[in-house]
Scaffold this active site. Structure first.
Site, short mmCIF file in Angstrom:
data_model
loop_
_atom_site.label_atom_id
_atom_site.label_comp_id
_atom_site.label_asym_id
_atom_site.label_seq_id
_atom_site.Cartn_x
_atom_site.Cartn_y
_atom_site.Cartn_z
N ALA A 106 38.44 9.09 -5.91
CA ALA A 106 37.64 10.28 -6.16
C ALA A 106 37.21 10.84 -4.81
O ALA A 106 37.35 10.19 -3.78
CB ALA A 106 36.42 9.94 -7.01
N LYS A 107 36.69 12.05 -4.82
CA LYS A 107 36.12 12.64 -3.60
C LYS A 107 35.21 13.77 -4.04
O LYS A 107 35.42 14.37 -5.09
CB LYS A 107 37.23 13.20 -2.70
CG LYS A 107 36.86 13.28 -1.24
CD LYS A 107 36.91 11.92 -0.60
CE LYS A 107 36.62 12.00 0.89
NZ LYS A 107 36.76 10.69 1.54
N GLY A 108 34.22 14.07 -3.21
CA GLY A 108 33.30 15.15 -3.59
C GLY A 108 32.68 15.79 -2.37
O GLY A 108 32.91 15.36 -1.24
#
EC number: 1.4.1.3
Length: 411
Positions: A101-103
């Site tokens: 994931a990444k944000g």
């Protein structure tokens, strides 16, 4: 070439080598969930400001999704997507039970006060708290964020779900952070470099290194390589670059950077043009700053025999081809900089167990994982007759594909 195009290209090459069918290939590429939220906060002067926050959850076939949150003016959905996908392959290469994931939030953290950053972090957490979780998606720090940001996320999340230290990693030690986490990516770079050099009958001692980027990763890598007998002849950061062909005095340079907030003005070496850092004479080049810095414009001029990718996606595919023709060995980012996420995994395990490891145990476990990871990558290189980048990609993609099929998720 942007990061998403390059990552997709590497994935497709790996899928072809593995002989994946097109339906499975497509399902592995599509993100599990993309989240976009508006975060409006009162500023210190009473005015309201709105920011856009993102979270891309790429894959959870092998475990909870994992990845950093960055605060940067140019948080771009394409880049966040690419980095989320890279995390999926990276956690699989490291063989830890996570997906990717990444944000991020599109903001300039330098222009916000501490209280504004806290309000922004808490509003962002309120918007995504039911989509992250200990066994769902575990954020971590990235560019523009750090242990304090993670402490705010933990506190805000705990208001909804009860005290949950394992919901984020990279926390302050006082709130369940892991010893050794600060140095983890840099230490992983050291262990990865040792594994690669060992394969070529060499050791760190006596090799000449150039490090681009002297933030957390670059400075720890420099310190640990220096302690292992490596000679660091040039480093650069956002403030400038410095070179000493006899080897820089790294402890003095670290003190200088602490005082002056950059390498510029260090009197233990000669100032050089930061743009020339990648083409300085050395045995081993470590790009530890931004993506896309090694490209077709400068690849022909690189003199290093080995490149250790401490940054995410520092080498463009065109540069890859040029360098491989020159016989330069590149240790890819999805293996070389996986020390950080590996120790994040150790932090998560400690939080779930409610038991703190000592730093020696953390470092020994990291060495074990990095050494095993290199062997696994080399096995894939032999099996598919490919370079280290494709060895790492086929390893990661294969592990995720197998988990996907075993769970009955293939389309």
């Amino acid at each position: 070439m942007n990061a998403l195009v390059a990552t997709n290209r590497n994935f497709k090459l790996a899928a072809r080598l593995l002989g994946l069918d097109s339906k499975l290939e497509r399902s592995l590429l599509i993100p599990f969930r993309e989240i976009k939220v508006e975060c409006t906060i009162p500023k210190d002067d009473g005015s309201l400001a709105s920011f856009v926050g993102f979270r891309v959850q790429h894959d959870n076939a092998r475990g909870p999704m994992k990845g950093g949150i960055r605060y940067h003016p140019e948080v771009d959905p394409d880049e966040v997507n690419a980095l989320a996908q890279l995390m999926t392959w990276k956690t699989a290469v490291a063989n830890i039970p996570y997906g990717g994931a990444k944000g991020g939030i599109g903001c300039d953290p330098g222009e916000l006060s501490v209280s504004e950053l806290e309000r922004l972090t808490r509003v962002f957490t309120q918007k995504i708290h039911d989509l992250i979780g200990i066994h769902t998606d575990v954020p971590a720090p990235d560019m523009g964020t750090g242990p304090q940001t993670m402490a705010w996320i933990l506190d805000e999340y705990s208001k909804f779900h009860g005290y949950s230290p394992a919901v984020v990693t990279g926390k302050p030690i006082d709130l369940g952070g892991s010893l050794g986490r600060d140095a983890a990516t840099g230490r992983g770079v050291l262990f990865a470099t040792e594994a690669l050099l060992n394969e070529h009958g060499k050791s760190i001692s006596g090799q000449q290194f150039v490090i681009q980027g002297f933030g957390n990763v670059g400075s720890w890598a420099a310190q640990l390589i220096h302690e292992s007998g490596g000679k660091i002849v040039a480093v650069s950061d956002i403030s400038g670059a410095v070179k000493n062909s006899k080897g820089l005095d790294i402890p003095s340079l670290l003190n200088h950077v602490k005082e002056k907030r950059g390498v510029k003005g260090f009197n233990g070496g000669d100032p050089i043009d930061p743009t020339s850092i990648l083409v300085e004479d050395c045995d081993i080049l470590i790009p530890a700053a931004l993506g896309g810095v090694i490209n077709r414009e400068n690849a022909n001029d690189i003199k290093a025999k080995f490149i250790i990718e401490a940054a995410n996606h520092p080498t463009d595919p065109e540069a890859d081809e040029i360098l491989s023709k020159k016989g330069v060995v590149i240790l890819p980012d999805i293996y070389a900089n996986s020390g950080g996420v590996t120790v994040s995994y150790f932090e998560w395990v400690q939080n779930i167990q409610g038991f703190l490891w000592d730093e020696e145990k953390v470092n020994n476990e990291l060495r074990t994982y990095m050494t095993k990871g290199f062997k696994d990558v080399k096995e894939m290189c032999k099996t598919h007759n490919c370079d280290l980048r494709m060895g790492a990609f086929t390893l990661g993609v294969n592990r995720v594909a197998r988990a996907t099929v075993l769970r009955g998720w293939e389309a």
